[in-house]
Write an enzyme that holds these catalytic residues in place. Sequence first.
Site, short mmCIF file in Angstrom:
data_model
loop_
_atom_site.label_atom_id
_atom_site.label_comp_id
_atom_site.label_asym_id
_atom_site.label_seq_id
_atom_site.Cartn_x
_atom_site.Cartn_y
_atom_site.Cartn_z
CB VAL A 159 35.31 -26.90 58.20
CG1 VAL A 159 36.09 -26.54 56.93
CG2 VAL A 159 34.67 -25.64 58.79
CE1 TYR A 160 39.06 -34.62 56.81
CE2 TYR A 160 37.12 -35.78 57.64
CZ TYR A 160 38.34 -35.80 56.99
OH TYR A 160 38.84 -36.99 56.53
CB ALA A 161 31.62 -33.24 57.97
#
Length: 275
Positions: A159-161
């Site tokens: 999700v961060y990426a």
Amino acid sequence: MDSVAGKAVLITGAAMGLGRSFAERAMRERAAHVVLWDINEQALKQTADELAALGPGAVHHQVVDVSDREAIASAAAVVRAEVGELDVLINNAGIVRGNGYFWETADPGDIERTVAVNSLAPMYITREFLPTMVSRRAPARVLNIASSAALVANPRMSVYAGSKWAALGWSDSVRLELEQSGNDHVRVTTFCPTYINTGMFNGAKGFLFTPIIEQDEAVATAWEEMKKGAPLVVMPWTSRLNRAISGLLPLRVRDAYLDAVGVYHSMEEFTGRKG
């Protein structure tokens, strides 16, 4: 832009970490106004008080939840009323959650908040100030803090990426729009570092030839390149190499390489900042 002396600078996520360091640099360069946005009221107030002693410039601070579009609009209106228009905008606020696999995400709200803070907030904030930056015809800068996670895929941070891939694609597209429209007096810089020792990525591991970056080194590099108007800043050199490899090698060969050098295992012991 050689210096921010006499200019108005706004920094998000400014209470600690990179944001605070950017604010310190602005004050030491004698910016006329340094505006600090953060959601952490106590840390923000302390930082504002300490920064006020560094220079003659005025320090302004606002508690702002940048995941809330209406809060952004309200805070931006206050900035325009009390400070005027910006010369420099640094979209630094960011969050990261968990180190599990995507399907193990316990709270779907973590997905929404990560995208809201890392992807949407820079768009909404820049939309508030960019039109006047364009119309004033004076040199202006926008620095967007993305991540090397925007350059290559990485397990345990999907999700961060994804949020940082969105930030990079948007940021560099706006840069091109400004150039194409003849408004390159406004320069957009996207900063893509690997893990920095701010506490945000506590537990994450460096990998082959890629230690955790020192905060002062990251801030100094991003700051100077932003003033120059550099379009994309990737650090360290191994991230530039990994990006090139990802575009040249067959997918499975790329995966084998990034797995072998440790990129794909760098989040296995991630804990993040406590509190």
